[in-house]
Design a protein around this motif. Structure first.
Motif, mmCIF file in Angstrom:
data_model
loop_
_atom_site.group_PDB
_atom_site.id
_atom_site.type_symbol
_atom_site.label_atom_id
_atom_site.label_comp_id
_atom_site.label_asym_id
_atom_site.label_seq_id
_atom_site.Cartn_x
_atom_site.Cartn_y
_atom_site.Cartn_z
ATOM 1 N N GLY A 147 0.812 -1.207 0.000
ATOM 2 C CA GLY A 147 0.000 0.000 0.000
ATOM 3 C C GLY A 147 0.843 1.253 0.000
ATOM 4 N N ALA A 148 1.917 1.251 0.790
ATOM 5 C CA ALA A 148 2.811 2.409 0.829
ATOM 6 C C ALA A 148 3.490 2.624 -0.517
ATOM 7 N N MET A 149 3.881 1.538 -1.188
ATOM 8 C CA MET A 149 4.491 1.652 -2.513
ATOM 9 C C MET A 149 3.483 2.197 -3.523
ATOM 10 N N TYR A 150 2.240 1.754 -3.414
ATOM 11 C CA TYR A 150 1.184 2.256 -4.311
ATOM 12 C C TYR A 150 1.039 3.767 -4.152
ATOM 13 N N LEU A 151 0.982 4.223 -2.910
ATOM 14 C CA LEU A 151 0.795 5.647 -2.654
ATOM 15 C C LEU A 151 1.995 6.461 -3.126
ATOM 16 N N ALA A 152 3.206 5.902 -2.948
ATOM 17 C CA ALA A 152 4.401 6.606 -3.408
ATOM 18 C C ALA A 152 4.402 6.750 -4.925
ATOM 19 N N GLN A 153 4.008 5.699 -5.622
ATOM 20 C CA GLN A 153 3.993 5.759 -7.078
ATOM 21 C C GLN A 153 2.893 6.699 -7.567
ATOM 22 N N GLU A 154 1.732 6.642 -6.935
ATOM 23 C CA GLU A 154 0.639 7.519 -7.344
ATOM 24 C C GLU A 154 1.015 8.990 -7.143
ATOM 25 N N ARG A 155 1.722 9.267 -6.057
ATOM 26 C CA ARG A 155 2.123 10.651 -5.792
ATOM 27 C C ARG A 155 3.054 11.176 -6.881
ATOM 28 N N LEU A 157 3.181 10.117 -9.955
ATOM 29 C CA LEU A 157 2.410 10.267 -11.191
ATOM 30 C C LEU A 157 1.608 11.570 -11.192
ATOM 31 N N LYS A 158 1.017 11.901 -10.043
ATOM 32 C CA LYS A 158 0.191 13.098 -9.976
ATOM 33 C C LYS A 158 1.011 14.373 -9.968
ATOM 34 N N SER A 159 2.187 14.324 -9.327
ATOM 35 C CA SER A 159 3.021 15.521 -9.227
ATOM 36 C C SER A 159 3.869 15.748 -10.471
ATOM 37 N N HIS A 160 3.972 14.722 -11.323
ATOM 38 C CA HIS A 160 4.814 14.781 -12.519
ATOM 39 C C HIS A 160 6.275 15.031 -12.167
ATOM 40 N N ASN A 161 6.608 14.777 -10.889
ATOM 41 C CA ASN A 161 7.995 14.922 -10.443
ATOM 42 C C ASN A 161 8.585 13.526 -10.313
ATOM 43 N N ILE A 162 8.870 12.922 -11.459
ATOM 44 C CA ILE A 162 9.253 11.510 -11.506
ATOM 45 C C ILE A 162 10.759 11.358 -11.351
ATOM 46 N N HIS A 163 11.154 10.570 -10.339
ATOM 47 C CA HIS A 163 12.568 10.271 -10.110
ATOM 48 C C HIS A 163 12.914 8.957 -10.799
ATOM 49 N N SER A 164 14.214 8.695 -10.864
ATOM 50 C CA SER A 164 14.647 7.479 -11.566
ATOM 51 C C SER A 164 14.129 6.217 -10.893
ATOM 52 N N ILE A 165 13.906 6.277 -9.559
ATOM 53 C CA ILE A 165 13.423 5.090 -8.852
ATOM 54 C C ILE A 165 12.030 4.690 -9.344
ATOM 55 N N PHE A 166 11.268 5.665 -9.855
ATOM 56 C CA PHE A 166 9.915 5.396 -10.350
ATOM 57 C C PHE A 166 9.915 4.327 -11.432
ATOM 58 N N TYR A 167 10.927 4.348 -12.289
ATOM 59 C CA TYR A 167 10.960 3.421 -13.417
ATOM 60 C C TYR A 167 11.229 1.979 -12.980
ATOM 61 N N HIS A 168 11.640 1.799 -11.723
ATOM 62 C CA HIS A 168 11.882 0.449 -11.211
ATOM 63 C C HIS A 168 10.726 -0.034 -10.336
ATOM 64 N N LEU A 169 9.760 0.851 -10.065
ATOM 65 C CA LEU A 169 8.610 0.435 -9.277
ATOM 66 C C LEU A 169 7.728 -0.504 -10.083
ATOM 67 N N PRO A 170 7.069 -1.448 -9.438
ATOM 68 C CA PRO A 170 6.139 -2.331 -10.146
ATOM 69 C C PRO A 170 4.979 -1.505 -10.704
ATOM 70 N N PRO A 171 4.290 -2.005 -11.731
ATOM 71 C CA PRO A 171 3.101 -1.305 -12.243
ATOM 72 C C PRO A 171 2.116 -1.052 -11.105
ATOM 73 N N ILE A 172 1.511 0.114 -11.112
ATOM 74 C CA ILE A 172 0.638 0.502 -10.003
ATOM 75 C C ILE A 172 -0.552 -0.454 -9.870
ATOM 76 N N ARG A 173 -1.012 -1.000 -11.006
ATOM 77 C CA ARG A 173 -2.121 -1.959 -10.953
ATOM 78 C C ARG A 173 -1.687 -3.239 -10.241
ATOM 79 N N ASP A 174 -0.446 -3.693 -10.478
ATOM 80 C CA ASP A 174 0.056 -4.898 -9.806
ATOM 81 C C ASP A 174 0.135 -4.677 -8.298
ATOM 82 N N LEU A 175 0.522 -3.482 -7.895
ATOM 83 C CA LEU A 175 0.596 -3.178 -6.471
ATOM 84 C C LEU A 175 -0.791 -3.200 -5.838
#
Length: 264
Positions: A147-155, A157-175
């Motif tokens: 759940g925490a990973m889902y919220l981090a990824q959603e944040r 996506l919404k802020s458009h402030n994407i760091h390099s770690i974002f590209y290694h996160l699992p797809p938000i739907r999988d989370l």
């Protein structure tokens, strides 16, 4: 010997914790198998510790808050090793290791290690009831991580402030799917544990303890019911997953009471 195994496991999770903090601080995450093998090594040491301690006390090692925290940490890592590869959630381990590390440190530094050797032959059903209940909390713990990973990824996506770690996160739907399924697994296990407890008769003799156990069951049951009826979004499920497990942790005093009575 058992204490040494626990210390080794704690350092393994510390490695994963430090690796995660470095990656997040540098905003650069590089996939590495070292974190996975560190967690696996820690899990094996935990398993060995629980086996040795179980032999020493002559029962399931849930006789104190110290042992409950170690068992909870073991259960959390167990579910990560079980579902992480299946969902290709490689970074889930990087988020799981800090939680497992904190459980271990909490056990080592904040509780007393006073194993209670069984004076009478343990009831096999009671032992199974205790183990299943704590394993259920392990599933809830990993659901909190997802759940925490889902919220981090959603944040991001919404802020458009994407760091390099974002590209290694699992797809938000999988989370979202992993979060829900972990809650389902934990809920079913807790249902079995509570059912076994009531079936044994005389286990839940303390009204506060009974209310606490049933309260946790109703809390997660509400989350699942609301989601299945499409009353809440995956985002809210993630928030509730984090909040529910945080509330569960705040009631560890109740777990200590249960452990002391041998009726978890």
């Amino acid at each position: 010997m058992d204490r040494l195994l626990l210390v080794i496991a704690t350092f393994c999770f510390l490695f994963g914790f430090a690796y995660t903090m470095h990656a997040l601080g540098a905003r650069v995450y590089k996939a590495s198998r070292l974190n996975f093998f560190a967690i696996l090594t820690g899990f094996l040491c935990q398993t060995a510790f629980l086996y040795v301690r179980g032999q020493a006390v002559g029962r399931c090692p849930l006789t104190s808050l110290f042992e409950v925290l170690i068992f909870l940490s073991w259960s959390t890592v167990f579910f990560y090793l079980l579902i992480g590869p299946a969902y290709r959630l490689s970074l889930l381990g990087a988020f799981t290791s800090p939680l497992a590390f904190l459980f271990q440190v909490g056990a080592l530094l904040l509780t007393s290690d006073t194993p209670m050797k069984a004076k009478t032959p343990p009831n096999a059903w009671l032992e199974l009831h205790a183990a299943i209940s704590v394993v259920a909390y392990g599933a809830f713990a990993l659901a909190c991580v997802a759940g925490a990973m889902y919220l981090a990824q959603e944040r991001q996506l919404k802020s458009h402030n994407i760091h390099s770690i974002f590209y290694h996160l699992p797809p938000i739907r999988d989370l979202a799917v992993a979060n829900t399924r972990l809650i389902v697994v934990g809920f079913l296990l807790l249902t079995v544990g509570l059912g076994a407890g009531f079936g044994l008769g005389g286990i839940f003799t303390h009204s506060v303890l009974t209310a606490w156990a049933i309260g946790v069951w109703f809390l997660y049951g509400f989350i699942l019911t609301a989601e299945w009826r499409h009353r809440i979004s995956p985002r809210r499920v993630a928030w509730l997953s984090v909040a529910a497990f945080s509330a569960l942790l705040l009631t560890l005093g109740g777990l200590n009471f249960i452990a002391q009575k041998g009726t978890l």
